[in-house]
Design a protein around this motif. Structure first.
Motif, PDB file in Angstrom:
ATOM      1  N   PRO A 292     -15.018  26.560 -11.432  1.00 38.19           N
ATOM      2  CA  PRO A 292     -14.919  27.190  -9.983  1.00 38.19           C
ATOM      3  C   PRO A 292     -13.309  27.736  -9.752  1.00 38.19           C
ATOM      4  N   ALA A 293     -12.423  27.078 -10.143  1.00 41.24           N
ATOM      5  CA  ALA A 293     -11.057  27.592  -9.734  1.00 41.24           C
ATOM      6  C   ALA A 293     -10.639  28.955 -10.457  1.00 41.24           C
TER       7      ALA A 293
ATOM      8  N   ILE B  87       4.318  29.865   8.117  1.00 38.28           N
ATOM      9  CA  ILE B  87       4.454  29.845   6.894  1.00 38.28           C
ATOM     10  C   ILE B  87       3.555  29.092   5.899  1.00 38.28           C
ATOM     11  N   ILE B  88       2.771  29.960   5.165  1.00 36.68           N
ATOM     12  CA  ILE B  88       1.674  29.300   4.300  1.00 36.68           C
ATOM     13  C   ILE B  88       2.420  28.706   3.148  1.00 36.68           C
ATOM     14  N   THR B  89       2.018  27.556   2.712  1.00 34.12           N
ATOM     15  CA  THR B  89       2.721  26.974   1.493  1.00 34.12           C
ATOM     16  C   THR B  89       1.935  27.124   0.209  1.00 34.12           C
ATOM     17  N   ARG B  90       2.302  26.720  -0.909  1.00 36.42           N
ATOM     18  CA  ARG B  90       1.483  27.054  -2.274  1.00 36.42           C
ATOM     19  C   ARG B  90       0.326  26.164  -2.473  1.00 36.42           C
ATOM     20  N   ASN B  91       0.321  25.085  -1.602  1.00 40.52           N
ATOM     21  CA  ASN B  91      -0.991  24.310  -2.061  1.00 40.52           C
ATOM     22  C   ASN B  91      -1.994  24.774  -0.820  1.00 40.52           C
ATOM     23  N   GLN B  92      -1.612  25.640   0.009  1.00 39.21           N
ATOM     24  CA  GLN B  92      -2.521  25.996   1.163  1.00 39.21           C
ATOM     25  C   GLN B  92      -3.100  27.444   0.846  1.00 39.21           C
ATOM     26  N   ALA B  93      -2.703  28.279  -0.237  1.00 36.96           N
ATOM     27  CA  ALA B  93      -3.195  29.460  -0.341  1.00 36.96           C
ATOM     28  C   ALA B  93      -2.585  30.204  -1.490  1.00 36.96           C
ATOM     29  N   TYR B  94      -3.283  31.212  -1.953  1.00 35.78           N
ATOM     30  CA  TYR B  94      -2.791  32.037  -3.068  1.00 35.78           C
ATOM     31  C   TYR B  94      -1.743  33.011  -2.286  1.00 35.78           C
ATOM     32  N   ILE B  95      -1.909  33.228  -0.991  1.00 35.37           N
ATOM     33  CA  ILE B  95      -1.076  34.052   0.111  1.00 35.37           C
ATOM     34  C   ILE B  95       0.224  33.370  -0.139  1.00 35.37           C
ATOM     35  N   GLY B  96       0.285  31.792  -0.101  1.00 37.79           N
ATOM     36  CA  GLY B  96       1.663  31.203   0.056  1.00 37.79           C
ATOM     37  C   GLY B  96       2.188  31.161  -1.355  1.00 37.79           C
TER      38      GLY B  96
ATOM     39  N   LEU C 258      -7.346  25.794  -4.377  1.00 33.91           N
ATOM     40  CA  LEU C 258      -7.198  27.340  -3.919  1.00 33.91           C
ATOM     41  C   LEU C 258      -8.596  28.236  -4.235  1.00 33.91           C
ATOM     42  N   ARG C 259      -9.601  27.649  -4.187  1.00 38.95           N
ATOM     43  CA  ARG C 259     -10.766  28.422  -4.614  1.00 38.95           C
ATOM     44  C   ARG C 259     -11.232  29.306  -3.773  1.00 38.95           C
ATOM     45  N   GLN C 260     -12.053  30.282  -4.320  1.00 37.88           N
ATOM     46  CA  GLN C 260     -12.599  31.309  -3.156  1.00 37.88           C
ATOM     47  C   GLN C 260     -13.468  31.186  -2.403  1.00 37.88           C
ATOM     48  N   ASP C 261     -14.005  29.784  -2.628  1.00 40.45           N
ATOM     49  CA  ASP C 261     -15.334  29.304  -1.739  1.00 40.45           C
ATOM     50  C   ASP C 261     -14.961  28.551  -0.553  1.00 40.45           C
ATOM     51  N   ASN C 262     -13.564  27.791  -0.653  1.00 44.19           N
ATOM     52  CA  ASN C 262     -13.186  27.187   0.461  1.00 44.19           C
ATOM     53  C   ASN C 262     -12.036  27.678   1.178  1.00 44.19           C
ATOM     54  N   ALA C 263     -11.836  28.918   1.209  1.00 50.84           N
ATOM     55  CA  ALA C 263     -10.901  29.790   1.941  1.00 50.84           C
ATOM     56  C   ALA C 263     -10.945  29.482   3.614  1.00 50.84           C
ATOM     57  N   ASP C 264     -12.121  29.469   3.793  1.00 49.60           N
ATOM     58  CA  ASP C 264     -12.243  29.409   5.287  1.00 49.60           C
ATOM     59  C   ASP C 264     -11.889  27.841   5.464  1.00 49.60           C
TER      60      ASP C 264
ATOM     61  N   GLN D  12      -9.672  35.997  -4.420  1.00 50.83           N
ATOM     62  CA  GLN D  12      -9.530  34.706  -3.762  1.00 50.83           C
ATOM     63  C   GLN D  12      -8.493  35.194  -2.560  1.00 50.83           C
ATOM     64  N   MET D  13      -7.293  36.226  -2.771  1.00 48.95           N
ATOM     65  CA  MET D  13      -6.643  36.546  -1.502  1.00 48.95           C
ATOM     66  C   MET D  13      -7.274  37.336  -0.463  1.00 48.95           C
ATOM     67  N   VAL D  14      -8.387  38.134  -0.940  1.00 52.95           N
ATOM     68  CA  VAL D  14      -9.172  38.654   0.232  1.00 52.95           C
ATOM     69  C   VAL D  14     -10.046  37.785   1.039  1.00 52.95           C
ATOM     70  N   ARG D  15     -10.617  36.712   0.422  1.00 52.27           N
ATOM     71  CA  ARG D  15     -11.222  35.712   1.300  1.00 52.27           C
ATOM     72  C   ARG D  15     -10.447  34.989   2.173  1.00 52.27           C
TER      73      ARG D  15
END
Length: 624
Positions: free
Chosen positions: A89-90, A402-411, A439-445, A57-60
């Motif tokens: 899917p999560a 700042i990327i937040t927790r609800n925006q990305a695994y990066i956050g 924060l699914r891998q399919d919707n990172a974009d 997920q983080m790579v995406r």
């Protein structure tokens, strides 16, 4: 030889350093990447794979923001698998085996295409710091290079020490010199705290010496995907096989017999080990009732006999490594090419950083990767990307990202590190994210590409691709929401899936929302298939639509929870807030808030030991 002064100097050519260099230079900064050996840029020091549970997920996410880890992985992959497809899917997580040499080659290839990025081979041994502000670096060969900002991505090289049995070798990687001076300078003169951590790697063996008939074959997906949403790399048409075998009681008995020969058990190693990726000797010791442990045989590339033995990280002497491997089924005639080893190194506890990854003590000095106490290529890459972005924004006197927790695994990753710190190598899992359905891998974009576009890392072309995708998703959902299916058409399909029949026309959306009905069942209906072809809804669109319809309730609930969190995130705490004066706060709360210096009420709420009553008191004083 160099420009008069660089905007950003990146120290280290590992995964964090490469993403940091790319981000800062692509955004417009004159950047210098300085590393001890230009031939080992982008080296996969451990297993030859990218992605995995939460890591994929983080790579995406990196790709969606404009980073390059996904693109490089797509160019160099030799096998692709989507993990956890049997779950929701999560949990779906992309993972690729990569050609180790091609991975490094493509990183170097993309680096050299950037005119704003300079490369230099030397070792940074100290930093130039004036009045608590970074001014540049000093190198082993005596050069002084000026920089407005410096990003440290030293990986395992700071005072690195390699252990193989009783042998102790100074080095940041096997056959590569360690780095001395930086830890000593930052701790002695500037008061930064540091610690020691330990990680390790497995032996590499000659694949021709293994008996694969005794192992279980692990093929890639029939229809392999890619990491990058935008790059035009062709999908794999052929893949290399991986294999699985297991340890056994004979292996365990031998290892128990020689535990004292391991530097972990002889106390030669003081650094904290990774909890979730222990060495084989730690596994045998920690789980005495386990009769076997899985061993994964992973090829190192297209044109090499060398294979990586995943699950057998060890620091035993070479002879014991060899004797242990020989007792594993399929390894009876094994030939070791390189022994496994443990490595101990310095790290700086990450709670000493801001959420931008900038030091709280030294201005314009950023830290990213294993130097922050993490483990894994993906965790390092994510930090490197964010450090590169924020170093550029700081130099240009712009607002930080700042990327937040609800925006990305990066956050989640960065917030966990800064807010909670870590006493052992930190690894990302889906369980760490409270909003993992979002924060699914399919919707990172969809989540992150507009952010990448706004900061200058995503092109107009990529944004148009995303806009087209979003438009088609909305159109397909609208189609399924409004179109009816006749009982005569759908009931035979419902019967085969043991799903209740319908007596009247039902919306496609209603049928697809059933857990036992898949998107494949829906598109098998001829008139629907014709509509899908006419509107050019590809597999990616259909999968997104299916997830959004099936999990609508869960997604909406998480969105509501995220909105509540956002309110707390917006309640910023001043940098100079004096917690010690608030006597109504518990002593523990005052001490921890003063140490961590949270930037918002939401971040304060995630600090261990901070109670709801402490937050209420803090809110009252903030309003005053």
């Amino acid at each position: 030889m160099f420009v008069d002064i660089y905007d950003i100097i990146v120290v280290g050519g590992g995964h964090a350093g490469l993403e940091a260099s790319f981000a800062s230079s692509n955004m417009g900064s004159k950047t210098l990447l300085i590393t001890t050996n230009l031939q080992t840029i982008g080296q996969m020091s451990c297993n030859p794979a990218i992605g995995g549970i939460a890591k994929g997920q983080m790579v995406r996410e990196i790709d969606a923001l404009g980073g390059y880890s996904g693109i490089v992985s797509d160019h160099s992959m030799i096998q692709f698998r989507m993990l956890n497809k049997s779950k929701g899917p999560a949990m779906w997580s992309p993972r690729a085996q990569c050609d180790r040499k091609l991975f490094s080659y493509y990183w170097r290839f993309f680096l050299e295409k950037n005119a704003r990025l300079d490369l230099y081979q030397d070792t940074v041994t100290s930093l130039i710091i004036e009045k608590d502000t970074i001014k540049g670096v000093k190198t082993f060969f005596g050069l002084k290079i000026k920089g407005k900002s410096v990003i440290l991505t030293n990986g395992t090289f700071l005072n690195g020490k390699i252990h193989i049995g009783k042998k102790k070798i100074k080095g940041g990687r096997i056959a590569e010199q360690e780095v001395r001076g930086i830890t000593e300078q930052l701790t002695k003169h500037f008061g930064l705290k540091y610690g020691r951590m330990k990680t390790g790697t497995s032996p590499r063996v000659d694949g021709r010496s293994l008996n694969y008939d005794k192992m279980k074959c692990q093929n890639g997906d029939t229809f392999p995907q890619k990491f990058s949403f935008f790059d035009d790399t062709k999908k794999l048409t052929k893949q290399r096989k991986c294999y699985i075998t297991c340890t056994n009681q004979k292996v365990h008995d031998l290892i128990r017999q020689y535990l004292d020969y391991s530097p972990i058990f002889s106390k030669s190693i003081q650094g904290a080990s990774p909890r979730y990726c222990p060495s084989i000797e730690e596994k045998i010791f920690r789980f005495p009732d386990k009769k076997e442990h899985p061993i994964f045989i992973e090829p190192e590339g297209w044109n090499t006999v060398e294979v990586y033995i995943n699950g057998f990280s060890t620091s035993f002497p070479e002879k014991i490594q060899y004797e242990s491997l020989k007792k594993i089924s399929g390894f009876e005639k094994v030939k070791i090419l390189r022994p496994g080893y443990a490595i101990e190194y310095d790290y700086f506890p990450p709670e000493q950083l801001k959420l931008t990854l900038e030091s709280k003590i030294i201005k314009n000095l950023f830290f990213a990767g294993q130097i922050n106490g993490t483990t894994g290529y993906e965790e390092a890459s994510a930090q490197g990307l964010m450090a590169g972005i924020n170093a550029y924004l700081k130099v240009m006197q712009k607002e930080p990202l700042i990327i937040t927790r609800n925006q990305a695994y990066i956050g989640v990753l960065i917030d966990d590190l800064i807010t909670k710190g870590t006493k052992e190598p930190y690894r990302m899992f889906t369980s760490r994210a409270e909003y993992r359905m979002l924060l699914r891998q399919d919707n990172a974009d969809v989540r992150l590409t507009p952010i990448g576009y706004n900061i200058g890392l995503i092109s107009e072309k990529k944004m148009r691709i995303l806009d087209t995708k979003k438009s088609k998703i909305e159109k397909c959902i609208h189609l399924f929401h409004n179109m009816n299916i006749n009982p005569k058409i759908i009931n035979p399909i419902l019967d085969t899936k043991k799903s209740p029949r319908i007596c009247f026309d039902k919306k496609v959306e209603n049928i697809l929302s059933r857990s036992e009905i898949s998107i494949k069942d829906i598109i098998s209906i001829p008139f629907l298939m014709e509509k899908i072809r006419k509107n050019d809804f590809n597999q990616e669109i259909l999968e997104q639509v299916s997830i959004q319809i099936k999990y609508k309730g869960y997604i909406e609930r998480e969105k509501e929870n995220a909105k509540k969190l956002l309110k707390l995130e917006k309640l910023k705490i001043p940098n100079n807030f004096d917690y010690k004066k608030i006597q109504s706060l518990s002593l523990e709360a005052r001490e921890k808030l003063d140490y961590y210096r949270p930037e918002s009420l939401a971040q304060a709420s995630r600090i261990s030991g901070i109670s709801p009553s402490d937050l209420s008191i803090l809110l009252i004083y903030m309003k005053r």
